[in-house]
Design an enzyme around this catalytic site. Structure first.
Site, short mmCIF file in Angstrom:
data_model
loop_
_atom_site.label_atom_id
_atom_site.label_comp_id
_atom_site.label_asym_id
_atom_site.label_seq_id
_atom_site.Cartn_x
_atom_site.Cartn_y
_atom_site.Cartn_z
N ASP A 312 11.81 -4.90 -5.08
CA ASP A 312 10.63 -5.76 -5.03
C ASP A 312 10.43 -6.42 -3.66
O ASP A 312 11.25 -7.21 -3.22
CB ASP A 312 10.72 -6.85 -6.12
N LYS A 361 8.36 -8.82 -13.24
CA LYS A 361 8.10 -9.65 -12.06
C LYS A 361 8.77 -11.01 -12.23
O LYS A 361 9.32 -11.57 -11.28
CB LYS A 361 6.59 -9.79 -11.89
P1 NAI Z 1 -1.77 -1.19 -6.53
O1 NAI Z 1 -1.95 -1.32 -7.98
O2 NAI Z 1 -2.94 -1.39 -5.63
O3 NAI Z 1 -1.16 0.21 -6.16
C1 NAI Z 1 -0.27 0.90 -6.99
C2 NAI Z 1 -0.65 2.36 -7.01
O4 NAI Z 1 0.34 3.05 -7.76
C3 NAI Z 1 -1.98 2.64 -7.69
O5 NAI Z 1 -2.79 3.41 -6.81
C4 NAI Z 1 -1.60 3.44 -8.94
O6 NAI Z 1 -2.56 4.39 -9.26
C5 NAI Z 1 -0.30 4.05 -8.52
N1 NAI Z 1 0.63 4.45 -9.59
C6 NAI Z 1 0.94 3.85 -10.75
N2 NAI Z 1 1.89 4.53 -11.41
C7 NAI Z 1 2.21 5.58 -10.64
C8 NAI Z 1 3.13 6.64 -10.75
N3 NAI Z 1 3.90 6.77 -11.83
N4 NAI Z 1 3.21 7.55 -9.75
C9 NAI Z 1 2.43 7.44 -8.65
N5 NAI Z 1 1.52 6.46 -8.49
C10 NAI Z 1 1.43 5.54 -9.46
O7 NAI Z 1 -0.58 -2.23 -6.16
P2 NAI Z 1 -0.11 -2.77 -4.74
O8 NAI Z 1 -0.74 -4.08 -4.48
O9 NAI Z 1 -0.23 -1.69 -3.74
O10 NAI Z 1 1.43 -3.06 -5.06
C11 NAI Z 1 2.29 -1.97 -5.30
C12 NAI Z 1 3.59 -2.43 -5.91
O11 NAI Z 1 4.27 -3.25 -4.98
C13 NAI Z 1 3.45 -3.23 -7.19
O12 NAI Z 1 4.44 -2.86 -8.09
C14 NAI Z 1 3.66 -4.63 -6.74
O13 NAI Z 1 4.17 -5.47 -7.76
C15 NAI Z 1 4.66 -4.45 -5.62
N6 NAI Z 1 4.63 -5.55 -4.70
C16 NAI Z 1 3.51 -5.84 -3.97
C17 NAI Z 1 3.49 -6.93 -3.14
C18 NAI Z 1 2.31 -7.28 -2.33
O14 NAI Z 1 2.34 -8.32 -1.71
N7 NAI Z 1 1.28 -6.46 -2.26
C19 NAI Z 1 4.64 -7.81 -3.01
C20 NAI Z 1 5.75 -7.42 -3.82
C21 NAI Z 1 5.73 -6.31 -4.59
#
Ligand code: NAI
Length: 532
Positions: A312, A361
């Protein structure tokens, strides 16, 4: 994407009998100094220890790929677009004027380390962290990845609504050249039901062994097509629910492999990706909070001596908490409660609005003050002999709400309520508004670049009596806890303590990088400024 940026030569030379440079390696001797403590009848007996080691770092930075799982999401598209903007030196107009691309927020590219004092002036000398050892430049990373949403990356960037329009407009043709993400593994039970509408790009079938084989083939093909020396596989996809740890299913290396063969329902997509990377001998980093690394996967990484890191990304609230809680406790002030609220409106927030994904989370955000509390038993009572649990601890709650209107601009509100002198109380309130993906993206880069570096470092223990080395150089332990600075819930070697303090995490990293060139860890003693 083919790299264009020129590689910079290594900028530091250490002149010392402890540091040896050859065409291929930097070899350094390092004295690991510590203290053994024994306690008897309330008396501490301290015995200083010193153990010499040698580190050997391969100097050539290989051609490195970064395969993102979730490349079509906010982090994935922001990372790709900002690397392209940097690589092609795209500037863009904002209402403040013309904006240059940069790597602000990256510890490696935008922060410095004190490397010593200027012999002439006595002043401190600082160098960029990325100059201490040869590291891959982010502009040189070859990008690719998977997503369950098949939207082409220029359109996915538009959907994310993170970057200024003028940057999107200029970078879109380059994003389009990256094409669409590879189809991915989708098991609806692991992410929120509200994500289903996105899932139009999935590997067919329910056979988990076939899914694993497909991902392994994808990694191999990407590596061969781009003539890469190393591929970092990185989970930045949706937060999954926790996997249940079930004896015989995912608790040993053989069990997890057998469970994949039998398509057991408790094997998550992220665990499958981790196993694929481990079996391909490529590092895997988990940027989300779920327990991808079930015990069987850690054991598998050990068996294959393949590197893993997680969990994370630590971008905003938790990073500040790991500093503020330590500041209070080290100042002798006693936090009684820490209450944390977040609201955000991006797709991550949407996914986290489901109970089981929120729970992942919540766990990841909750343990961050444990080590600081444990280190101060003047303020917090230790568990009584025979008592289970952590002993006295501040109340700590975490709330996350989905508010679509605020988009990627996450709000984090924290109240620190503390006991001060003679029964007094102090309340500190923090309101932290941050563009989530713009904080997270540089962390992904740091994690990928450090991971690549750590695959090139080997070590061996030297006999304490100064005689010649008897062991061969060996790779580091597979769980890369040196990545902790960028991670909310750092994965560490089983049986060792987690360090959450941001300062200690940074010191560890700095000391390690310096040790690899034969320079002692940072001394804030500054003795020469304290004596005649
Ligand atoms: P997002 O939801 O915009 O992007 C995630 C992407 O993963 C989506 O495009 C979705 O279609 C895809 N996805 C879901 N399941 C999948 C799978 N099995 N295989 C391939 N693709 C898959 O989220 P974001 O903002 O990019 O965050 C990504 C991850 O990072 C989340 O888990 C979030 O909790 C974690 N995170 C983000 C932080 C941030 O500040 N943006 C901070 C800490 C962690």
């Amino acid at each position: 994407i083919h790299p264009t940026a020129a590689r910079r030569p290594h900028a530091i030379t250490v002149q010392s009998e402890n540091t040896l440079y050859t065409e291929e390696h930097i070899t350094s001797k390092f004295f690991n100094r510590g203290s053994n403590v024994s306690v008897s009848d309330g008396h501490f007996t301290i015995t200083p220890t010193v153990q010499p080691y040698e580190f050997q770092t391969k100097r050539t930075v290989g051609k490195t790929g970064l395969l993102l799982i979730g490349v079509g999401g906010n982090n994935g598209t922001t990372l790709a677009a900002t690397i392209l903007a940097n690589r092609h030196n795209i500037t863009w107009h904002t209402k403040q004027g013309i904006q240059q691309p940069n790597y602000i927020g990256s510890l490696l590219r935008a922060s410095t380390v004190r490397i010593g004092t200027d012999a002439a002036t006595g002043n401190d000398v600082h160098v960029p962290v990325s100059d201490v050892l040869p590291m891959v430049h982010p502009n040189d990373l070859v990008l690719g990845g998977w997503d369950i949403s098949g939207l082409r990356l220029d359109k996915a960037m538009e959907r994310a609504q993170v970057l200024d329009y003028d940057l999107q407009r200029q970078v879109a043709p380059f994003m389009a050249q990256l094409g669409a993400p590879l189809p991915s593994i989708y098991y609806p039970d692991f992410i929120a039901a509200n994500q289903e509408a996105r899932a139009d790009n999935v590997i067919p079938g329910t056979d988990k062994q076939a899914h694993l084989d497909q991902i392994r083939a994808d990694i191999r093909k990407f590596k061969a097509d781009n003539e890469l020396d190393r591929v970092i596989v990185f989970w930045t996809a949706n937060t999954e629910r926790y996997s249940d740890i079930i004896p015989g299913v995912n608790d040993t290396a053989d069990a997890i492999l057998a469970s994949i063969k039998s398509s057991h329902s408790e094997v998550s997509p992220s665990s499958l990706f981790a196993v694929a990377a481990i079996l391909e001998g490529e590092p895997f980093v988990n940027g989300a909070p779920q327990n991808t690394f079930v015990p069987g996967i850690i054991a598998l990484a050990e068996r294959h001596q393949s590197f893993i890191g997680g969990d994370d990304l630590k971008s905003g609230q938790t990073k500040l908490k790991s500093v503020l809680a330590e500041f209070l406790v080290n100042a002798g002030i006693k936090p009684l409660s820490i209450a944390s609220y977040n609201h955000l409106g991006n797709n991550d927030g949407h996914n986290l609005s489901a109970e089981r994904q929120f729970r992942s989370k919540e766990i990841s955000k909750s343990s961050v003050v444990d080590d600081m509390v444990d280190a101060n038993r003047l303020l917090y009572k230790a568990p009584a002999a025979g008592e289970k649990g952590k002993g006295e601890h501040p109340d700590h709650i975490v709330v996350i709400k989905y508010v679509p209107a605020v988009g990627d601009s996450k709000r984090a509100i924290d109240e620190y309520y503390s006991e001060i002198f003679c029964g007094g109380r102090s309340t500190i309130n923090i309101f932290n508004e941050c563009e989530d993906s713009l904080l997270a993206t540089p962390l992904i880069l740091d994690l990928a670049i450090l991971t690549e570096l750590l695959t090139r470092v080997k070590y061996r223990q030297l006999p304490a009596d100064g005689s010649a080395a008897q062991k061969d150089f060996a790779p580091l332990y597979p769980v890369l806890s040196l990545l902790s600075y960028m991670l909310k819930a750092p994965l560490v070697k089983p049986g060792t303590e987690v360090v959450n303090s941001l300062n200690r995490q940074r010191n560890a990293l700095e000391s390690f990088l310096k040790a690899c060139i034969g320079v002692e860890g940072s001394s804030d003693l500054l003795l020469e400024t304290r004596i005649w």
